[in-house]
Design a protein around this motif. Structure first.
Motif, PDB file in Angstrom:
ATOM      1  N   LEU A 108      57.155  61.511   5.183  1.00  0.00           N
ATOM      2  CA  LEU A 108      57.446  62.430   4.083  1.00  0.00           C
ATOM      3  C   LEU A 108      58.893  62.903   4.134  1.00  0.00           C
ATOM      4  O   LEU A 108      59.567  62.995   3.109  1.00  0.00           O
ATOM      5  CB  LEU A 108      56.499  63.625   4.128  1.00  0.00           C
ATOM      6  N   ALA A 109      59.385  63.171   5.332  1.00  0.00           N
ATOM      7  CA  ALA A 109      60.775  63.611   5.486  1.00  0.00           C
ATOM      8  C   ALA A 109      61.741  62.511   5.068  1.00  0.00           C
ATOM      9  O   ALA A 109      62.779  62.778   4.456  1.00  0.00           O
ATOM     10  CB  ALA A 109      61.035  64.016   6.933  1.00  0.00           C
ATOM     11  N   ALA A 110      61.396  61.253   5.387  1.00  0.00           N
ATOM     12  CA  ALA A 110      62.245  60.134   4.987  1.00  0.00           C
ATOM     13  C   ALA A 110      62.324  60.039   3.464  1.00  0.00           C
ATOM     14  O   ALA A 110      63.401  59.819   2.895  1.00  0.00           O
ATOM     15  CB  ALA A 110      61.704  58.830   5.568  1.00  0.00           C
ATOM     16  N   ALA A 111      61.158  60.216   2.811  1.00  0.00           N
ATOM     17  CA  ALA A 111      61.135  60.191   1.350  1.00  0.00           C
ATOM     18  C   ALA A 111      61.941  61.344   0.772  1.00  0.00           C
ATOM     19  O   ALA A 111      62.697  61.173  -0.193  1.00  0.00           O
ATOM     20  CB  ALA A 111      59.690  60.252   0.855  1.00  0.00           C
ATOM     21  N   GLN A 112      61.786  62.520   1.357  1.00  0.00           N
ATOM     22  CA  GLN A 112      62.518  63.689   0.879  1.00  0.00           C
ATOM     23  C   GLN A 112      64.019  63.500   1.043  1.00  0.00           C
ATOM     24  O   GLN A 112      64.792  63.804   0.130  1.00  0.00           O
ATOM     25  CB  GLN A 112      62.060  64.935   1.638  1.00  0.00           C
ATOM     26  N   ASP A 113      64.439  62.974   2.187  1.00  0.00           N
ATOM     27  CA  ASP A 113      65.867  62.767   2.434  1.00  0.00           C
ATOM     28  C   ASP A 113      66.446  61.739   1.459  1.00  0.00           C
ATOM     29  O   ASP A 113      67.532  61.935   0.903  1.00  0.00           O
ATOM     30  CB  ASP A 113      66.101  62.297   3.869  1.00  0.00           C
ATOM     31  N   GLY A 114      65.724  60.628   1.275  1.00  0.00           N
ATOM     32  CA  GLY A 114      66.213  59.585   0.384  1.00  0.00           C
ATOM     33  C   GLY A 114      66.313  60.061  -1.052  1.00  0.00           C
ATOM     34  O   GLY A 114      67.302  59.786  -1.747  1.00  0.00           O
ATOM     35  N   PHE A 115      65.296  60.786  -1.505  1.00  0.00           N
ATOM     36  CA  PHE A 115      65.293  61.278  -2.878  1.00  0.00           C
ATOM     37  C   PHE A 115      66.348  62.362  -3.080  1.00  0.00           C
ATOM     38  O   PHE A 115      67.077  62.366  -4.073  1.00  0.00           O
ATOM     39  CB  PHE A 115      63.907  61.836  -3.227  1.00  0.00           C
ATOM     40  N   ALA A 116      66.426  63.279  -2.136  1.00  0.00           N
ATOM     41  CA  ALA A 116      67.326  64.419  -2.281  1.00  0.00           C
ATOM     42  C   ALA A 116      68.785  64.002  -2.317  1.00  0.00           C
ATOM     43  O   ALA A 116      69.574  64.541  -3.096  1.00  0.00           O
ATOM     44  CB  ALA A 116      67.092  65.415  -1.147  1.00  0.00           C
ATOM     45  N   ILE A 117      69.174  63.038  -1.474  1.00  0.00           N
ATOM     46  CA  ILE A 117      70.588  62.646  -1.417  1.00  0.00           C
ATOM     47  C   ILE A 117      71.033  62.050  -2.747  1.00  0.00           C
ATOM     48  O   ILE A 117      72.234  62.081  -3.097  1.00  0.00           O
ATOM     49  CB  ILE A 117      70.846  61.643  -0.258  1.00  0.00           C
ATOM     50  N   ALA A 118      70.072  61.508  -3.517  1.00  0.00           N
ATOM     51  CA  ALA A 118      70.400  60.976  -4.844  1.00  0.00           C
ATOM     52  C   ALA A 118      70.242  62.039  -5.920  1.00  0.00           C
ATOM     53  O   ALA A 118      71.162  62.311  -6.685  1.00  0.00           O
ATOM     54  CB  ALA A 118      69.506  59.770  -5.156  1.00  0.00           C
ATOM     55  N   PHE A 119      69.081  62.677  -5.960  1.00  0.00           N
ATOM     56  CA  PHE A 119      68.758  63.562  -7.074  1.00  0.00           C
ATOM     57  C   PHE A 119      69.535  64.869  -7.031  1.00  0.00           C
ATOM     58  O   PHE A 119      69.772  65.487  -8.069  1.00  0.00           O
ATOM     59  CB  PHE A 119      67.259  63.855  -7.095  1.00  0.00           C
ATOM     60  N   LEU A 120      69.925  65.318  -5.857  1.00  0.00           N
ATOM     61  CA  LEU A 120      70.663  66.576  -5.756  1.00  0.00           C
ATOM     62  C   LEU A 120      72.178  66.362  -5.835  1.00  0.00           C
ATOM     63  O   LEU A 120      72.947  67.249  -5.480  1.00  0.00           O
ATOM     64  CB  LEU A 120      70.301  67.293  -4.449  1.00  0.00           C
ATOM     65  N   ASN A 121      72.568  65.185  -6.291  1.00  0.00           N
ATOM     66  CA  ASN A 121      73.990  64.889  -6.482  1.00  0.00           C
ATOM     67  C   ASN A 121      74.302  64.906  -7.981  1.00  0.00           C
ATOM     68  O   ASN A 121      74.107  63.904  -8.676  1.00  0.00           O
ATOM     69  CB  ASN A 121      74.330  63.524  -5.883  1.00  0.00           C
TER      70      ASN A 121
END
Length: 205
Positions: free
Chosen positions: A109-122
């Motif tokens: 879950l953390a891997a998914a959160q990290d991958g999504f966040a680095i894109a979507f929060l940019n």
């Protein structure tokens, strides 16, 4: 969507995905320290985040084109100018400022959160896709199908690239070999941006 134009989009997206940056650092931190599975999860999640931004950009442009065709021309040239600005910024960089994060969260879950966040929060991605897609959308022939092709192309290329990175580096004990060629890749991306901007200006004046 015209095939030649689609190939141009594929090329720009591929080079852009390959350019070393924070997203690559996140994927590498999971694939190299937590294994292939987490690297792939982070890669897919990152692709989804990028795909969402791409969809928002193309949907917004599609509606804007029909309502304000003259204003769209302004956005078209502004987008070309922004791509040139990005190209100049890339070419002026002396280093890639790249560093692998070693303190990434653990767990799928953390891997998914990290991958999504680095894109979507940019938020820069939203500006980038507005500038990029404005160069590829034809106001006279845009359809739901062509818009979907553009968004899917972005999502698939981004996801496949980072999945490939994860496959290659999941058992590596040192930084990914791509980093040695980071400057060259960035220069190629800058040249692609400039050529794209020139094509838009030449075909729309």
């Amino acid at each position: 969507m015209d095939f030649a134009l689609w190939i141009s989009l594929v090329g720009v997206c591929a080079i852009g995905a390959m350019s070393p940056g924070p997203s690559l650092a996140v994927v590498l931190s999971h694939s190299m320290t937590r294994g292939l599975k987490q690297g792939l999860i982070a890669s897919v999640a990152h692709g989804v985040g990028v795909g969402i931004y791409a969809t928002l950009a193309v949907v917004g442009l599609a509606g804007f084109i029909h309502e304000f065709p003259i204003a769209y021309k302004v956005i078209l040239f502004a987008g070309a100018a922004y791509l040139v600005y990005l190209a100049v910024s890339i070419l002026r960089q002396k280093t890639n400022h790249f560093e692998i994060a070693n303190n990434a969260n653990t767990g799928n879950l953390a891997a998914a959160q990290d991958g999504f966040a680095i894109a979507f929060l940019n938020p820069k991605l939203a500006i980038f896709f507005l500038a990029l897609f404005s160069q590829f959308i034809d106001p006279d022939s845009i359809t739901i199908g062509s818009a979907a092709i553009m968004c899917i192309t972005v999502l698939v290329i981004d996801t496949l690239w980072y999945c490939l990175v994860s496959l290659i580096t999941s058992h590596a004990n040192q930084k990914f070999e791509l980093l040695r060629y980071g400057k060259t890749i960035n220069n190629m991306l800058a040249i692609a941006f400039i050529l794209l901007a020139i094509r838009v200006v030449v075909t729309n004046i």
